[in-house]
Design a protein around this motif. Structure first.
Motif, mmCIF file in Angstrom:
data_model
loop_
_atom_site.group_PDB
_atom_site.id
_atom_site.type_symbol
_atom_site.label_atom_id
_atom_site.label_comp_id
_atom_site.label_asym_id
_atom_site.label_seq_id
_atom_site.Cartn_x
_atom_site.Cartn_y
_atom_site.Cartn_z
ATOM 1 N N PHE A 257 -30.183 -29.025 25.346
ATOM 2 C CA PHE A 257 -31.061 -29.509 26.350
ATOM 3 C C PHE A 257 -30.625 -28.832 27.601
ATOM 4 O O PHE A 257 -31.426 -28.486 28.198
ATOM 5 C CB PHE A 257 -31.145 -30.955 26.130
ATOM 6 C CG PHE A 257 -32.113 -31.154 27.704
ATOM 7 C CD1 PHE A 257 -33.341 -32.002 27.106
ATOM 8 C CD2 PHE A 257 -31.791 -31.563 28.646
ATOM 9 C CE1 PHE A 257 -34.355 -32.352 28.248
ATOM 10 C CE2 PHE A 257 -32.643 -31.932 29.576
ATOM 11 C CZ PHE A 257 -34.000 -32.155 29.484
ATOM 12 N N ILE A 258 -29.192 -28.850 27.774
ATOM 13 C CA ILE A 258 -28.748 -28.247 29.015
ATOM 14 C C ILE A 258 -29.116 -26.775 28.931
ATOM 15 O O ILE A 258 -29.341 -26.248 30.121
ATOM 16 C CB ILE A 258 -27.237 -28.557 28.919
ATOM 17 C CG1 ILE A 258 -26.904 -30.118 29.256
ATOM 18 C CG2 ILE A 258 -26.489 -27.936 30.074
ATOM 19 C CD1 ILE A 258 -25.657 -30.497 29.034
ATOM 20 N N ALA A 259 -28.629 -26.094 27.913
ATOM 21 C CA ALA A 259 -28.983 -24.596 27.913
ATOM 22 C C ALA A 259 -30.414 -24.408 28.060
ATOM 23 O O ALA A 259 -30.721 -23.374 29.015
ATOM 24 C CB ALA A 259 -28.432 -24.008 26.523
ATOM 25 N N GLY A 260 -31.375 -25.039 27.430
ATOM 26 C CA GLY A 260 -32.804 -24.508 27.753
ATOM 27 C C GLY A 260 -33.170 -25.055 29.078
ATOM 28 O O GLY A 260 -34.027 -24.376 29.592
ATOM 29 N N TYR A 261 -32.770 -25.889 29.891
ATOM 30 C CA TYR A 261 -32.853 -26.404 31.114
ATOM 31 C C TYR A 261 -32.512 -25.327 32.042
ATOM 32 O O TYR A 261 -32.991 -24.676 33.070
ATOM 33 C CB TYR A 261 -32.410 -27.645 31.629
ATOM 34 C CG TYR A 261 -33.017 -27.946 32.887
ATOM 35 C CD1 TYR A 261 -34.045 -28.482 33.537
ATOM 36 C CD2 TYR A 261 -31.897 -27.753 34.157
ATOM 37 C CE1 TYR A 261 -34.295 -28.607 34.906
ATOM 38 C CE2 TYR A 261 -32.213 -28.030 35.321
ATOM 39 C CZ TYR A 261 -33.517 -28.369 35.773
ATOM 40 O OH TYR A 261 -33.815 -28.757 37.072
ATOM 41 N N LEU A 262 -31.217 -24.801 31.647
ATOM 42 C CA LEU A 262 -30.485 -24.124 32.855
ATOM 43 C C LEU A 262 -31.114 -22.687 32.740
ATOM 44 O O LEU A 262 -31.139 -21.861 33.633
ATOM 45 C CB LEU A 262 -28.797 -24.003 32.512
ATOM 46 C CG LEU A 262 -28.180 -24.962 32.827
ATOM 47 C CD1 LEU A 262 -26.622 -24.712 32.351
ATOM 48 C CD2 LEU A 262 -28.276 -25.319 34.223
ATOM 49 N N ASN A 264 -34.392 -21.664 32.707
ATOM 50 C CA ASN A 264 -35.405 -21.615 33.694
ATOM 51 C C ASN A 264 -36.057 -22.980 34.229
ATOM 52 O O ASN A 264 -37.110 -22.752 34.974
ATOM 53 C CB ASN A 264 -36.748 -20.874 33.197
ATOM 54 C CG ASN A 264 -37.325 -21.299 31.687
ATOM 55 O OD1 ASN A 264 -37.081 -22.490 31.539
ATOM 56 N ND2 ASN A 264 -37.987 -20.455 31.144
ATOM 57 N N GLY A 265 -35.607 -24.204 34.001
ATOM 58 C CA GLY A 265 -35.802 -25.296 34.640
ATOM 59 C C GLY A 265 -37.049 -25.904 34.016
ATOM 60 O O GLY A 265 -37.783 -26.932 34.648
ATOM 61 N N ASP A 266 -37.414 -25.434 32.643
ATOM 62 C CA ASP A 266 -38.447 -25.842 32.049
ATOM 63 C C ASP A 266 -38.212 -27.154 31.148
ATOM 64 O O ASP A 266 -37.326 -26.843 30.250
ATOM 65 C CB ASP A 266 -39.360 -24.870 31.287
ATOM 66 C CG ASP A 266 -40.754 -25.145 30.767
ATOM 67 O OD1 ASP A 266 -40.548 -25.956 29.615
ATOM 68 O OD2 ASP A 266 -41.368 -24.883 31.263
ATOM 69 N N TYR A 267 -38.647 -28.205 31.183
ATOM 70 C CA TYR A 267 -38.363 -29.233 30.567
ATOM 71 C C TYR A 267 -38.849 -29.439 28.888
ATOM 72 O O TYR A 267 -38.294 -29.872 28.104
ATOM 73 C CB TYR A 267 -38.882 -30.668 31.048
ATOM 74 C CG TYR A 267 -37.697 -30.983 32.197
ATOM 75 C CD1 TYR A 267 -36.577 -31.277 32.162
ATOM 76 C CD2 TYR A 267 -38.434 -31.230 33.545
ATOM 77 C CE1 TYR A 267 -35.869 -31.737 33.244
ATOM 78 C CE2 TYR A 267 -37.689 -31.432 34.537
ATOM 79 C CZ TYR A 267 -36.108 -31.723 34.538
ATOM 80 O OH TYR A 267 -35.476 -32.184 35.549
ATOM 81 N N GLU A 268 -40.213 -28.883 28.773
ATOM 82 C CA GLU A 268 -40.389 -28.659 27.516
ATOM 83 C C GLU A 268 -39.632 -27.676 26.707
ATOM 84 O O GLU A 268 -39.144 -27.864 25.656
ATOM 85 C CB GLU A 268 -42.194 -28.162 27.677
ATOM 86 C CG GLU A 268 -42.591 -28.024 26.382
ATOM 87 C CD GLU A 268 -43.214 -29.340 25.640
ATOM 88 O OE1 GLU A 268 -43.493 -29.451 24.445
ATOM 89 O OE2 GLU A 268 -43.177 -30.319 26.484
ATOM 90 N N GLU A 269 -39.208 -26.741 27.151
ATOM 91 C CA GLU A 269 -38.266 -25.626 26.736
ATOM 92 C C GLU A 269 -37.011 -26.196 26.138
ATOM 93 O O GLU A 269 -36.356 -25.958 25.292
ATOM 94 C CB GLU A 269 -38.372 -24.444 27.613
ATOM 95 C CG GLU A 269 -37.403 -23.342 26.878
ATOM 96 C CD GLU A 269 -37.590 -21.832 27.365
ATOM 97 O OE1 GLU A 269 -36.540 -21.009 27.273
ATOM 98 O OE2 GLU A 269 -38.555 -21.746 28.276
ATOM 99 N N ALA A 270 -36.469 -27.118 27.267
ATOM 100 C CA ALA A 270 -35.125 -27.724 27.001
ATOM 101 C C ALA A 270 -35.260 -28.682 26.033
ATOM 102 O O ALA A 270 -34.266 -28.866 25.077
ATOM 103 C CB ALA A 270 -34.931 -28.480 28.470
ATOM 104 N N LEU A 271 -36.237 -29.520 25.780
ATOM 105 C CA LEU A 271 -36.412 -30.367 24.676
ATOM 106 C C LEU A 271 -36.515 -29.641 23.340
ATOM 107 O O LEU A 271 -36.246 -30.275 22.326
ATOM 108 C CB LEU A 271 -37.665 -31.198 24.909
ATOM 109 C CG LEU A 271 -37.909 -32.290 24.037
ATOM 110 C CD1 LEU A 271 -36.642 -33.299 23.741
ATOM 111 C CD2 LEU A 271 -39.323 -33.131 24.112
ATOM 112 N N GLU A 272 -37.184 -28.612 23.334
ATOM 113 C CA GLU A 272 -37.283 -27.868 21.975
ATOM 114 C C GLU A 272 -35.625 -27.246 21.732
ATOM 115 O O GLU A 272 -35.671 -27.381 20.445
ATOM 116 C CB GLU A 272 -38.364 -26.367 22.268
ATOM 117 C CG GLU A 272 -39.881 -26.891 22.422
ATOM 118 C CD GLU A 272 -40.692 -25.622 22.461
ATOM 119 O OE1 GLU A 272 -41.734 -25.685 21.838
ATOM 120 O OE2 GLU A 272 -40.094 -24.399 22.981
#
Length: 304
Positions: A257-262, A264-272
Motif C-alpha cells: 500500500f505504501i509503495a503504491g501510494y508513493l 503517484n498518490g492514487d488510493y485505488e492503485e495503492a490498494l491493488e
C-alpha cells in the motif's frame, strides 16, 4: 526516507510436522529459519518494490547478532540498538494440521534504550514515512506509539500504524496517515458485532472521526476495504492461489500500500498493490519476491 520500527525482532524457526501430537516425539520433515518482525517484513517488501528503508529496533545477545546479520542479507538497511539485558527472541512456528506459534520473550529495553531510539527518529524530516507495527514487549510503556508520534508531531511525517486495541486507539489523535485494523479488531475496539460491509464502512469512518486519515481493513478471505481521506470507499477482492503461509501477509499488504501510494498518490492503485503483496506472501513459503508480487497484481487486475 521510510523508517520502520520493530521493538521485538526475532529469529523465526518455522517447522513442518505431519499430524503433530502432544506428549510424544514428533519428527520435523521441513525446517527454515527466518528473521522475523513486522517492521522488518515491511522493510523487505518495500525493498523488493524499489523503496529504500531504514529498519530500526532493538536487539540483544547472540540471537540479536543473527537478526542483524539476517537483515543485512535481506538487503535491508538495519540500524538496531543493542540492549544489554536478555536476548532477541526465537519464535517457533509449527505448521501441521493447524498452525501453532510459541513466541519468546525478548530482551529488557530500558528508558535509556528508548531515548536512543528517539534520537534516531528525530532525524526524520517532512514527508518521511514512519511505520509502527505490531505489539510491544511488556518492559516498554504501553503508550510508546503515542509518545513517539507526540514527539514527532511537528515534523509532518506520514505515520502508518498497524496495531491493535488501545495501542491503536491512543494514536488516532495524532492523525496517522494509515491504520490497518481487520474486521475482528474493529469489533473489539467498538464492542460490536459487524453484520456486513455497510457496518465495516460505518466503523471505519468512526475511526476517521477519531483521527485516522485512511483506514485499510483486511478481511482475510473476503479481500480488503479502504475508506480514504477523500471520503471514497474502495473494495478489493483476493488474489487467487494456494495459501502456504500467513506470517508476514499483513505486513506485506502495508508495504505494498505504501509503495503504491508513493508512486503517484492514487488510493485505488495503492490498494491493488497492497492486496497483491499480501497475497503473494500468503502464497509463498516466506516473504514474497518482487516478480511474484507483480504476477499477483496482473492476475488481480485480470479478475476485476
Amino acid at each position: 526516507m521510510i523508517y520502520t520500527v520493530t521493538f521485538n525482532p526475532a529469529l523465526d524457526y518455522v517447522i513442518s510436522v505431519d499430524h503433530f501430537q502432544t506428549g510424544v516425539v514428533n519428527r520435523v520433515n521441513e525446517e527454515h529459519i527466518f528473521v522475523g518482525g513486522k517492521g522488518i517484513n515491511v522493510s523487505f517488501i518495500l525493498k523488493e518494490l524499489g523503496y529504500s528503508t531504514k529498519a530500526l529496533g532493538f536487539t540483544a545477545g547472540f540471537t540479536g547478532e543473527k537478526v542483524k546479520a539476517g537483515v543485512k542479507e535481506m538487503g535491508v538497511d538495519g540500524d538496531f540498538i543493542d540492549v544489554e539485558e536478555g536476548m532477541s527472541r526465537i519464535n517457533v512456528k509449527l505448521r501441521s494440521d493447524e498452525e501453532t506459534e510459541i513466541n519468546g520473550m525478548g530482551p529488557h529495553i530500558t528508558e535509556a534504550d528508548l531515548y536512543k531510539l528517539f534520537a534516531k527518529l528525530y532525524k526524520m524530516g517532512k514527508s518521511d514515512v514512519l511505520v509502527l507495527s505490531g505489539s510491544i514487549p511488556s518492559c516498554v510503556p504501553n503508550n510508546i506509539y503515542e509518545t513517539i508520534l507526540e514527539k514527532l508531531a511537528s515534523k509532518n511525517i506520514y505515520a502508518v500504524v498497524d496495531a491493535t486495541g488501545q495501542l491503536l486507539v491512543n494514536v488516532l489523535k495524532y492523525k496517522p496517515f494509515l491504520i490497518k485494523p481487520n474486521n475482528f479488531e474493529i469489533e473489539d475496539i467498538f464492542n460490536v458485532k459487524l453484520q456486513g460491509e455497510e457496518d465495516i464502512v460505518k466503523y471505519a469512518k468512526k475511526l476517521q472521526e477519531m483521527g485516522a486519515r485512511n483506514v485499510l481493513v483486511s478481511l482475510a478471505g473476503d479481500g480488503s476495504l479502504l475508506v480514504d481521506e477523500n471520503g471514497e470507499t474502495h473494495r478489493m477482492g483476493v488474489c487467487k492461489g494456494k495459501v502456504k503461509n500467513s506470517v508476514g501477509a499483513g505486513d506485506s499488504m502495508v508495504a505494498g500500500f505504501i509503495a503504491g501510494y508513493l508512486k503517484n498518490g492514487d488510493y485505488e492503485e495503492a490498494l491493488e498493490l497492497g492486496t497483491a503483496s499480501g497475497g503473494a506472501t500468503a502464497f509463498s513459503d516466506s516473504l514474497a519476491t518482487k516478480d511474484f508480487i507483480y504476477e499477483n497484481l496482473r492476475n488481480l487486475r485480470g479478475n476485476k
